[in-house]
Design a protein around this motif. Structure first.
Motif, PDB file in Angstrom:
ATOM      1  N   LEU A 292       0.820  -1.213   0.000  1.00 18.84           N
ATOM      2  CA  LEU A 292       0.000   0.000   0.000  1.00 18.84           C
ATOM      3  C   LEU A 292       0.857   1.267   0.000  1.00 18.84           C
ATOM      4  CD1 LEU A 292      -2.856  -1.070   2.454  1.00 18.84           C
ATOM      5  CD2 LEU A 292      -2.769  -1.264  -0.049  1.00 18.84           C
ATOM      6  N   GLY A 293       2.169   1.093  -0.127  1.00 18.05           N
ATOM      7  CA  GLY A 293       3.071   2.243  -0.164  1.00 18.05           C
ATOM      8  C   GLY A 293       3.239   2.948   1.157  1.00 18.05           C
TER       9      GLY A 293
ATOM     10  N   MET B  27      -6.518  -0.288  -1.547  1.00 21.42           N
ATOM     11  CA  MET B  27      -6.530  -1.696  -1.962  1.00 21.42           C
ATOM     12  C   MET B  27      -7.187  -1.844  -3.337  1.00 21.42           C
ATOM     13  SD  MET B  27      -9.201  -3.501   0.690  1.00 21.42           S
ATOM     14  CE  MET B  27     -10.848  -2.878   0.989  1.00 21.42           C
ATOM     15  N   HIS B  28      -8.118  -0.966  -3.663  1.00 24.71           N
ATOM     16  CA  HIS B  28      -8.718  -1.031  -4.991  1.00 24.71           C
ATOM     17  C   HIS B  28      -7.700  -0.666  -6.063  1.00 24.71           C
ATOM     18  CE1 HIS B  28     -12.673  -0.068  -2.687  1.00 24.71           C
ATOM     19  NE2 HIS B  28     -12.415  -1.365  -2.684  1.00 24.71           N
ATOM     20  N   LYS B  29      -6.868   0.338  -5.772  1.00 27.39           N
ATOM     21  CA  LYS B  29      -5.827   0.734  -6.721  1.00 27.39           C
ATOM     22  C   LYS B  29      -4.796  -0.378  -6.869  1.00 27.39           C
ATOM     23  CE  LYS B  29      -3.570   3.746  -9.332  1.00 27.39           C
ATOM     24  NZ  LYS B  29      -2.306   3.079  -9.635  1.00 27.39           N
TER      25      LYS B  29
ATOM     26  N   ALA C 187       2.131  -2.647  -5.946  1.00 30.30           N
ATOM     27  CA  ALA C 187       1.729  -1.723  -4.891  1.00 30.30           C
ATOM     28  C   ALA C 187       0.679  -0.737  -5.390  1.00 30.30           C
ATOM     29  CB  ALA C 187       2.943  -0.951  -4.364  1.00 30.30           C
ATOM     30  N   ALA C 188      -0.100  -0.237  -4.433  1.00 29.64           N
ATOM     31  CA  ALA C 188      -1.060   0.817  -4.757  1.00 29.64           C
ATOM     32  C   ALA C 188      -0.351   2.073  -5.220  1.00 29.64           C
ATOM     33  CB  ALA C 188      -1.927   1.113  -3.540  1.00 29.64           C
ATOM     34  N   ALA C 189       0.879   2.268  -4.756  1.00 28.27           N
ATOM     35  CA  ALA C 189       1.620   3.486  -5.085  1.00 28.27           C
ATOM     36  C   ALA C 189       2.190   3.470  -6.494  1.00 28.27           C
ATOM     37  CB  ALA C 189       2.747   3.691  -4.075  1.00 28.27           C
TER      38      ALA C 189
END
Length: 401
Positions: free
Chosen positions: A55-56, A299-301, A372-374
């Motif tokens: 999640l960064g 989490m969606h990203k 990762a989301a990031a």
């Protein structure tokens, strides 16, 4: 013979790997962090796709400020275990936060995720009990099983029917039956069919523990993992996990509804005989847990990124694992090919993980990427192009679609 003779096979294997690999895949140094997705490796900016920073949050401002404040208030270490002088109010607050997040009665926080699984498995199963372990479970789970002195029974990976058969072979033999599985397995990134295992647990009157290390913060409506996603949380007796993935720090936990959980603080050796987490780590973890609770879009990203990467690799002709998750692996056929591919990916500007037998499930090497989301869409697409270029450069055949 000397004390190192037993490591001769490992020494030979590592020497062979070094002879075909310009860089050491197990000793890569990140010299500086630019962001959650970019670091300096070998003096140049490199895309980070091998950090488990799902999640960064290892770079979150909230966690950094919380850590700095805690260090100024409490100092940088506790110098003792949780059962001595190592329990601060921050530790208890984090345990309460995690128990509330999981809707559970109790939580124990450990100094690493490894110690959480090691401690719970080795303590809960005694010498007259039976441990049923998925064949692909993490090393910490198998290490804990050896410490437990319980009878160890392996079942085929993600195969609830095989578990059922092996449990029924015991008949009416006395002894507690504890089943240990993972939500997402870290090599292929494959996801457990947890409803099927929950059904076996109920049928056989067993206990069920799940390690949500690679699924916490990623699956489920609130990010509680595969048990939440599959709506079987009531069937889970013990959930263990780590802070070093989605939470971006270090440490581990176990949550449970069993009212006797606090007794385990007095007999779980990795909890009793390890210095507790320093205050700055606890404070940073608390801050990042709040981010996970309040920002489900992360989490969606992540899953959007993972799906984009997975489908692009398949379209390009790479052989991947079976599921879309935070871990996306490409399966190769031999060590030389895998090592050259990994080195070329690094030269082209991306860091991923090289996983080799016997650590891999089917004795084939893996190129493992942590999504990762990031990561931006552009970074995902760039990594796909790097993979394609690396495959061409080192002669990895791609199947034609």
């Amino acid at each position: 013979m000397d004390i190192f003779t037993k490591f001769k096979t490992l020494e030979t294997a590592f020497a062979h790997l070094s002879s075909i690999s310009e860089h050491n895949p197990f000793g890569t140094t990140i010299e500086k962090m630019i962001s959650a997705t970019i670091g300096i490796i070998n003096g140049k900016e490199t895309l980070l796709f091998g950090t488990n920073n799902y999640l960064g949050l290892s770079q979150s401002d909230a966690a950094r400020h919380a850590a700095a404040d805690a260090a100024m208030q409490y100092g940088v270490g506790t110098t003792g275990s949780r059962i001595a002088n190592g329990t601060y109010s921050l530790h208890q607050e984090l345990e309460q936060d995690l128990a509330k997040f999981f809707n559970r009665r109790s939580c124990m926080v450990f100094s690493t995720g490894y110690q959480a699984t090691l401690g719970m498995v080795s303590t809960l199963a005694g010498k007259d009990d039976y441990l049923f372990l998925d064949a692909d479970c993490h090393a910490s789970i198998y290490d804990g099983s050896r410490m437990s002195q319980a009878q160890i029974i392996r079942f085929r990976h993600n195969d609830a029917d095989d578990l059922r058969k092996r449990m029924r072979r015991l008949g009416d033999i006395p002894g507690i039956k504890l089943v240990v599985v993972e939500g997402v397995y870290s090599m292929f990134g494959d996801v457990i069919p947890l409803k099927e295992f929950a059904q076996v647990k109920r049928e056989e009157n067993a206990y069920l523990m799940i390690d949500e290390a690679h699924s916490f913060g990623i699956f489920g409506e609130h990010g509680r993992g595969i048990a939440e996603r599959d709506q079987v949380e009531a069937d889970i007796d013990f959930t263990v996990g780590t802070f070093s993935k989605s939470l971006g720090t270090v440490g581990g936990y176990c949550v449970s509804d069993h009212p006797q959980m606090d007794l385990l603080r007095l007999c779980t050796r990795p909890y009793m005989f390890t210095a507790s987490l320093p205050p700055e780590v606890i404070a940073a973890t608390k801050a990042n847990l709040e981010i996970i609770k309040n920002h489900p879009e992360l989490m969606h990203k992540l899953m959007d990124n993972a799906s984009r990467f997975y489908h692009a690799l398949q379209s390009a002709g790479f052989l991947t694992g079976p599921d879309i998750s935070s871990v996306i692996s490409v399966i190769l056929e031999d060590l030389v090919q895998a090592s050259r591919f990994w080195n070329r990916v690094l030269e082209l500007g991306a860091y991923i993980n090289l996983s080799l037998p016997p650590a891999t499930p089917d004795s084939r090497p893996l190129l493992r990427a942590s999504i990762a989301a990031a990561h931006t869409t552009e970074q995902i697409d760039k990594l796909v192009q790097i993979y394609i270029q690396a495959a061409q450069d080192v002669g990895v055949p791609l199947k034609k679609n």
